[in-house]
Design an enzyme around this catalytic site. Structure first.
Site, PDB file in Angstrom:
ATOM      1  N   GLN A   8      13.465  59.011  14.348  1.00 56.85           N
ATOM      2  CA  GLN A   8      14.672  59.395  13.445  1.00 56.85           C
ATOM      3  C   GLN A   8      14.447  59.847  12.093  1.00 56.85           C
ATOM      4  O   GLN A   8      15.657  60.420  11.542  1.00 56.85           O
ATOM      5  CB  GLN A   8      15.658  58.239  13.700  1.00 56.85           C
ATOM      6  CG  GLN A   8      16.027  57.855  15.064  1.00 56.85           C
ATOM      7  CD  GLN A   8      16.665  58.868  15.793  1.00 56.85           C
ATOM      8  OE1 GLN A   8      17.385  59.870  15.311  1.00 56.85           O
ATOM      9  NE2 GLN A   8      16.520  59.159  17.126  1.00 56.85           N
ATOM     10  N   HIS A  64      14.810  50.639  18.450  1.00 55.06           N
ATOM     11  CA  HIS A  64      14.887  51.226  19.684  1.00 55.06           C
ATOM     12  C   HIS A  64      14.140  50.543  20.698  1.00 55.06           C
ATOM     13  O   HIS A  64      13.042  50.061  20.429  1.00 55.06           O
ATOM     14  CB  HIS A  64      14.314  53.017  19.485  1.00 55.06           C
ATOM     15  CG  HIS A  64      14.705  53.820  20.677  1.00 55.06           C
ATOM     16  ND1 HIS A  64      14.038  53.497  22.023  1.00 55.06           N
ATOM     17  CD2 HIS A  64      15.715  54.914  20.969  1.00 55.06           C
ATOM     18  CE1 HIS A  64      14.534  54.572  22.716  1.00 55.06           C
ATOM     19  NE2 HIS A  64      15.433  55.330  22.090  1.00 55.06           N
ATOM     20  N   CYS A 106      19.973  52.990  23.270  1.00 57.96           N
ATOM     21  CA  CYS A 106      18.773  52.311  23.483  1.00 57.96           C
ATOM     22  C   CYS A 106      18.322  51.317  22.333  1.00 57.96           C
ATOM     23  O   CYS A 106      17.295  51.053  21.973  1.00 57.96           O
ATOM     24  CB  CYS A 106      17.542  53.330  23.668  1.00 57.96           C
ATOM     25  SG  CYS A 106      17.538  54.179  25.133  1.00 57.96           S
ATOM     26  N   ASP A 108       7.973  53.797  13.416  1.00 57.21           N
ATOM     27  CA  ASP A 108       8.455  54.713  14.532  1.00 57.21           C
ATOM     28  C   ASP A 108       9.148  55.784  13.636  1.00 57.21           C
ATOM     29  O   ASP A 108      10.260  55.334  12.997  1.00 57.21           O
ATOM     30  CB  ASP A 108       9.269  53.904  15.346  1.00 57.21           C
ATOM     31  CG  ASP A 108      10.192  54.801  16.249  1.00 57.21           C
ATOM     32  OD1 ASP A 108      10.275  55.972  16.161  1.00 57.21           O
ATOM     33  OD2 ASP A 108      11.010  54.384  17.209  1.00 57.21           O
TER      34      ASP A 108
END
Length: 404
Positions: A201, A121, A362, A198
């Site tokens: 998600q 992203h 994104c 990250d």
């Protein structure tokens, strides 16, 4: 037994109509919906004990502080952090990443190398590019293949003694690919590099264990996990959080202030300047309680069923192509129909009451790899049904007929 129709009653928004049709919400990768239990928590805070925390001696302040810090404990337990002060409240994943990237400005030097994956992203690309501009560090990229998986042999070739940081998402928001993060972390540590994952998600579908992963930093947002917007968390190993300087200056993050010198507070407050999103943090804890009551194994099994069903039904449409076909993926289907712009499909589908996301999500480098302007993305959650997928398939068929 998992009863999706009973679960759906927990979400008030799922009973509304859009454009005269029952709402079908398939934009869960952008933000999940909020159950009544979390909404009630928000209302209860503002109705009964709204006060600033940590600094007040009065009853409401102490009550709000206790509930807020209880939420931190819930988050620590959920992610299995070793220490409570390794959990930092932030405004979300983007804030968390920028906090770490800014901190590394004082650590990296010219010629150091940092590695990002091709599946990221923008929020896990741009802060690191900015870091390279400030420090003279070099950004390298793990390439992806046609299936939407990372080329791990290429990752091995990128790693060296110059590598100081590696960062990748746990799950691709655009394709649903689940990355082999344990392998990525172990290989990075073998050359002395730190790793940030990250988890924006992954956390709606997977329950990460940060100690088992041995990850240095892990970040997440509440609004992907049935919680409110504007709040998230940064997990960081104590040793790394102590190395990084404060991200912002102000109240709460100080131990003592004079005009000659300021000393900073201990963790976690060193990184929590100013009045936080108190209600958001408390509601984040409530959302974690809600999802854990259902069970992440149960959630993953049901969502995998939806993914398989949706994939099979959508592929029956002639000319439809799915992007992201790795075996290990979460309940995201990104697709296009030959000769039709994804925005046009999304617009028609919306008129039929179905919410999907269109565009590059994104994640523009992924779209550039496939040489496409974007995709239609249908992302499923545990409160979605096969009947809703049938409605999506029928809507896409109508869109194709109208636009061909």
């Amino acid at each position: 037994m998992f009863d999706v129709y009973k679960i759906r009653k927990d979400f008030p928004i799922l009973s509304r109509e859009v454009n005269g049709k029952p709402l079908v919400y398939f934009d869960n990768a952008a933000t999940s919906q909020t159950p009544q239990a979390v909404i009630d928590t928000i209302v209860d805070y503002y109705s009964n004990y709204n006060a600033n925390i940590h600094r007040g001696v009065h009853y409401l302040s102490q009550e709000a502080t206790d509930v807020y810090e209880e939420a931190r404990k819930k988050i620590r337990k959920h992610f299995n952090a070793a220490r409570l002060h390794e959990i930092i409240f932030t405004s979300g994943t983007t804030h968390s990443i920028n906090l770490v990237a800014t901190g590394f400005s004082s650590i990296l030097k010219k010629g150091d190398e940092i590695i990002v994956s091709a599946l990221e992203h923008h929020s896990n690309i741009v802060p690191w590019q900015m870091l390279c501009e400030r420090t003279g560090a070099i950004l390298k990229v793990i390439p992806m293949n046609e299936e939407g998986a990372l080329e791990m042999d290429a990752y091995d070739a990128l790693l060296s003694e110059k590598t100081k940081l590696v960062f990748t998402n746990h799950v691709s928001n655009a394709l649903g690919t689940v990355n082999p993060i344990k392998q990525i972390i172990d290989k990075a540590h073998a050359v002395g590099a730190a790793v940030l994952i990250d988890g924006a998600q992954s956390c709606p579908h997977i329950k990460p264990d940060v100690q088992e992963l041995d990850v240095d930093f892990y970040v997440a947002s509440a609004h992907k996990m049935c919680g409110p917007t504007g709040v998230g968390m940064l997990y960081g190993k104590e040793e790394w959080l102590n190395k990084l300087p404060p991200y912002q200056g102000g109240g709460e993050m100080i131990a003592e202030v004079t005009f000659e010198k300021t000393t900073y507070a201990d963790l976690p407050h060193k990184f929590e300047a100013g009045t936080p999103n108190i209600c958001g943090g408390i509601a984040f804890g409530a959302a974690i309680d809600y999802m854990n009551a259902i069970g992440f194994d149960t959630i993953a099994a049901y969502e995998d069923e939806l993914l398989k069903y949706g994939t099979e039904k959508l592929l029956e449409i002639e000319g439809l192509k799915i992007y992201g076909t790795t075996e290990n993926k979460t309940s995201v289907i990104s697709f296009n129909i030959e000769g039709i712009h994804p925005y046009d499909i999304g617009t028609i589908v919306d008129k039929l009451g179905i919410a999907v996301r269109t565009g590059h999500h994104c994640a523009q480098p992924i779209m550039d790899y496939y040489k496409i302007p974007g995709t239609v993305r249908a992302s499923f959650s545990f409160y979605n049904t096969k009947e809703e997928i049938d409605a999506l398939v029928e809507a896409v068929r109508k869109a194709k007929m109208m636009l061909s």
